[in-house]
Design a protein around this motif. Sequence first.
Motif, PDB file in Angstrom:
ATOM      1  N   ARG A 129      -4.030  -7.849  -2.943  1.00  8.23           N
ATOM      2  CA  ARG A 129      -2.782  -8.540  -2.642  1.00  8.23           C
ATOM      3  C   ARG A 129      -1.998  -7.822  -1.552  1.00  8.23           C
ATOM      4  NH1 ARG A 129      -0.241 -10.315  -8.542  1.00  8.23           N
ATOM      5  NH2 ARG A 129      -1.968 -11.675  -9.183  1.00  8.23           N
ATOM      6  N   ALA A 130      -1.375  -8.619  -0.693  1.00  7.33           N
ATOM      7  CA  ALA A 130      -0.511  -8.073   0.353  1.00  7.33           C
ATOM      8  C   ALA A 130       0.936  -8.143  -0.111  1.00  7.33           C
ATOM      9  CB  ALA A 130      -0.691  -8.861   1.651  1.00  7.33           C
ATOM     10  N   GLY A 131       1.679  -7.059   0.070  1.00  6.33           N
ATOM     11  CA  GLY A 131       3.073  -7.010  -0.363  1.00  6.33           C
ATOM     12  C   GLY A 131       3.991  -7.746   0.593  1.00  6.33           C
ATOM     13  N   ILE A 132       5.251  -7.789   0.213  1.00  6.96           N
ATOM     14  CA  ILE A 132       6.232  -8.522   1.016  1.00  6.96           C
ATOM     15  C   ILE A 132       6.418  -7.902   2.394  1.00  6.96           C
ATOM     16  CG2 ILE A 132       8.185  -7.188   0.096  1.00  6.96           C
ATOM     17  CD1 ILE A 132       9.804  -9.818   0.202  1.00  6.96           C
ATOM     18  N   LYS A 133       6.249  -6.567   2.493  1.00  9.85           N
ATOM     19  CA  LYS A 133       6.387  -5.917   3.787  1.00  9.85           C
ATOM     20  C   LYS A 133       5.277  -6.344   4.748  1.00  9.85           C
ATOM     21  CE  LYS A 133       8.864  -1.860   2.101  1.00  9.85           C
ATOM     22  NZ  LYS A 133       8.842  -0.391   1.915  1.00  9.85           N
ATOM     23  N   ILE A 134       4.088  -6.586   4.217  1.00 12.48           N
ATOM     24  CA  ILE A 134       2.983  -7.043   5.066  1.00 12.48           C
ATOM     25  C   ILE A 134       3.307  -8.413   5.639  1.00 12.48           C
ATOM     26  CG2 ILE A 134       0.550  -7.677   5.130  1.00 12.48           C
ATOM     27  CD1 ILE A 134       1.028  -4.699   4.845  1.00 12.48           C
ATOM     28  N   TRP A 135       3.750  -9.330   4.761  1.00 13.44           N
ATOM     29  CA  TRP A 135       4.062 -10.683   5.229  1.00 13.44           C
ATOM     30  C   TRP A 135       5.246 -10.671   6.197  1.00 13.44           C
ATOM     31  CZ3 TRP A 135       0.220 -13.667   4.622  1.00 13.44           C
ATOM     32  CH2 TRP A 135      -0.589 -13.585   3.475  1.00 13.44           C
ATOM     33  N   ALA A 136       6.232  -9.811   5.938  1.00 19.63           N
ATOM     34  CA  ALA A 136       7.356  -9.685   6.869  1.00 19.63           C
ATOM     35  C   ALA A 136       6.873  -9.151   8.213  1.00 19.63           C
ATOM     36  CB  ALA A 136       8.424  -8.764   6.286  1.00 19.63           C
ATOM     37  N   GLY A 137       5.930  -8.208   8.160  1.00 15.82           N
ATOM     38  CA  GLY A 137       5.363  -7.663   9.387  1.00 15.82           C
ATOM     39  C   GLY A 137       4.610  -8.706  10.174  1.00 15.82           C
TER      40      GLY A 137
END
Length: 322
Positions: A129-137
């Motif tokens: 799973r990718a965290g919220i920081k990844i998606w924000a990035g």
Amino acid sequence: MKQKVKNNGMLMLTALIWGSAFVAQSAGMAYVGPFTFNSLRCLLGALVLLPVIWILGRKEKSVQGPHTEEKKGDRKTLWIGGICCGIALAVGSSLQQVGLLYTSAGKAGFLTALYILVVPLLGVFVGKRAGIKIWAGVGLALVGIYFLCVKEGFSIVQGDLLMIVSAFVFAIHILVIDYFAPKVDGVKMSCIQFLVCGVLCAVPMVIWERPAAGAVLDAYVPLLYAGVLSCGLAYTMQVVAQKDAEPTVASLILSLESVFAALTSWFILHEKRTPRELFGCALVFLAIILAQLPSKNLRAEKSLKGEAASEINKETEQFETP
């Protein structure tokens, strides 16, 4: 502390070499074609790593004994890993090298660095799973790419598109390395991957480019820099430095490759940037940094491990106290 500073310094030098290598790659194609440059630089990289492998092998035998031999299973895994990495590297580096014909070295450095974002995204397909920081990035990077690459009429130039595709291929390359590296010798696998990449790129070189010996000799400076320093020396320094370095800190330092690519292309090639492109570069770089920041869960896990280690040390001291 001295060892930590030394390791961080080596990683910083690695990022500088990799970033400035975009200038060498761009300058080299004034004399030879992209496949010729890739083939020769990778073969040079493999050649440079041969004495490194020999020296490390002698040190290993002196520690473990003269009769230490590599198991057949390990040797098979080493060659499979090296070949898979070499194929991915050949595709990614070829896309990157051809893209440099149509875009600037500085912009190429920033777009190639997007692989740091693509890696965790591809991990979603294998259950990570990718965290919220990844998606924000990812969102921040897309906005940055828009300002950096998209011209009037919502069009991306051919070189920028090739760089973005190469970033995805380099992400696959990193995941392949991540799978095989813990099982085999990293320097040996790197040598094999450079050899495979050099041979694969030699096929289109012979078919389409057919370089003259004089042209290759004229390109010797960029070739030596990209082959000996970027492929051989920089990779070896990364392997040595990351053995004792914090992974998050190491990845943050190595992400400076994109900054060094922009700075060296400006200083050496006199490439100019519009305010719009500079803003796009800044957003992409921020996205890369954001994607690599440790999550709260990871920090909590490290804290618990630190507390557990502290308790063990206290108990050990109690038993050792007379």
